[in-house]
Design an enzyme around this catalytic site. Structure first.
Site, PDB file in Angstrom:
ATOM      1  N   PHE A  29      34.153  41.833  46.830  1.00 63.46           N
ATOM      2  CA  PHE A  29      34.831  41.228  47.979  1.00 63.46           C
ATOM      3  C   PHE A  29      36.092  42.005  48.344  1.00 63.46           C
ATOM      4  CE2 PHE A  29      37.806  37.812  49.452  1.00 63.46           C
ATOM      5  CZ  PHE A  29      37.080  37.336  50.532  1.00 63.46           C
ATOM      6  N   SER A  97      32.427  41.865  40.455  1.00 60.12           N
ATOM      7  CA  SER A  97      33.066  40.760  41.157  1.00 60.12           C
ATOM      8  C   SER A  97      32.054  40.053  42.065  1.00 60.12           C
ATOM      9  CB  SER A  97      34.277  41.291  41.927  1.00 60.12           C
ATOM     10  OG  SER A  97      35.095  40.248  42.374  1.00 60.12           O
ATOM     11  N   MET A  98      32.265  40.039  43.388  1.00 57.54           N
ATOM     12  CA  MET A  98      31.261  39.433  44.268  1.00 57.54           C
ATOM     13  C   MET A  98      29.954  40.214  44.228  1.00 57.54           C
ATOM     14  SD  MET A  98      31.392  38.420  48.321  1.00 57.54           S
ATOM     15  CE  MET A  98      31.086  40.091  48.930  1.00 57.54           C
ATOM     16  N   ASP A 195      42.187  39.212  33.609  1.00 52.91           N
ATOM     17  CA  ASP A 195      41.700  39.500  34.958  1.00 52.91           C
ATOM     18  C   ASP A 195      42.552  38.681  35.909  1.00 52.91           C
ATOM     19  OD1 ASP A 195      40.271  39.382  37.419  1.00 52.91           O
ATOM     20  OD2 ASP A 195      38.360  39.720  36.405  1.00 52.91           O
ATOM     21  N   HIS A 225      40.575  43.517  36.429  1.00 56.32           N
ATOM     22  CA  HIS A 225      39.418  43.096  37.224  1.00 56.32           C
ATOM     23  C   HIS A 225      38.495  44.252  37.619  1.00 56.32           C
ATOM     24  CE1 HIS A 225      36.965  40.610  39.747  1.00 56.32           C
ATOM     25  NE2 HIS A 225      37.207  41.373  40.802  1.00 56.32           N
TER      26      HIS A 225
END
Length: 248
Positions: A29, A97-98, A195, A225
């Site tokens: 994202f 992540s996304m 994160d 992250h």
């Protein structure tokens, strides 16, 4: 009149044609292909057919992202998946992540995906829910990119985060979290204990929720992250390659 947005240098999609085994790699994202290109290139060097798509609305300008939906992001990955299906007999997926959320979604929709590698995947980010209480005229928030422990490394990501897009990812995470039990393929779950974007508890939520018989959590204490650009980059590449080779 619609504005034409140029793709940022480094955000271009990456593809490499190799053998009959394919790997679909997804960025996250507000991020870009830049965060996942090291993985894509490493997989290609091993002879895999690889595609790292640029998700719609990403890698250009945050104002373009503002007008996209999570269905648009899914469509970008579905298109890449279709490209691989034409060339490959076996397909794996990895996502950050996304991108990890998208990998879970694709595993739900396409049970033929052989295995998935998730890097700080997102299915629950409670802090994001504050957008629902914001004034209607607030369109953009601060950036969430470049959460990296390694000095001197910068993620190519938007300098602003569209509020409309946060609402989209919240809806998407809810949908994917609700269908976790539909994920049955082997899963490797990487998590950074520190994160600052996605709570590390997401790894356990995913582990507990998916129906995969083979699943494991790998902690990355040396990365934040964006672990694919951080100190654990090579470890992610090596562990993912070994995992995928095992399931070819």
């Amino acid at each position: 009149m619609t504005r034409d947005f140029e793709v940022l240098s480094g955000a271009e999609p990456y593809t490499a044609e190799g053998g009959r085994t394919g790997i679909l790699v997804s960025h996250g994202f507000t991020g870009t292909v830049q965060s996942m290109r090291p993985l894509g290139e490493a997989f290609a060097r091993e002879g895999y057919t690889v595609t790292v798509p640029r998700l719609k609305g990403h890698g250009t300008h945050h104002e373009e992202m503002e007008g996209t939906t999570y269905q648009d992001w899914i469509a970008s990955v579905e298109e890449a998946f279709a490209w691989l299906k034409e060339r490959c007999d076996t397909i794996f997926m990895a996502g950050l992540s996304m991108g990890g959320t998208l990998a879970l979604y694709m595993a739900q929709q396409h049970p033929e995906i052989r295995a998935i590698s998730l890097i700080n995947a997102a299915v629950a980010v409670p802090a994001m829910k504050s957008v629902h209480d914001m004034e209607a005229d607030i369109r953009f928030l601060d950036a969430i990119g470049s959460d990296i422990k390694k000095p001197g490394i910068v993620e190519l990501a938007y300098e602003k985060t569209p509020v409309a897009s946060v609402k989209q990812i919240l809806a998407f995470m809810d949908e994917v979290r609700g269908g976790l039990s539909d994920v049955r393929c082997p899963a490797l779950i990487f998590v950074s204990p520190e994160d600052h974007v996605v709570p590390p508890e997401n790894a356990q939520i995913i582990y507990d929720g998916i129906a995969s018989e083979e699943k494991s959590i790998i902690e990355m204490p040396e990365s934040y992250h964006v672990a694919t650009l951080d100190n654990d980059q090579q470890r992610i590449i090596d562990e993912t390659l070994a995992f995928f080779k095992k399931h070819e």
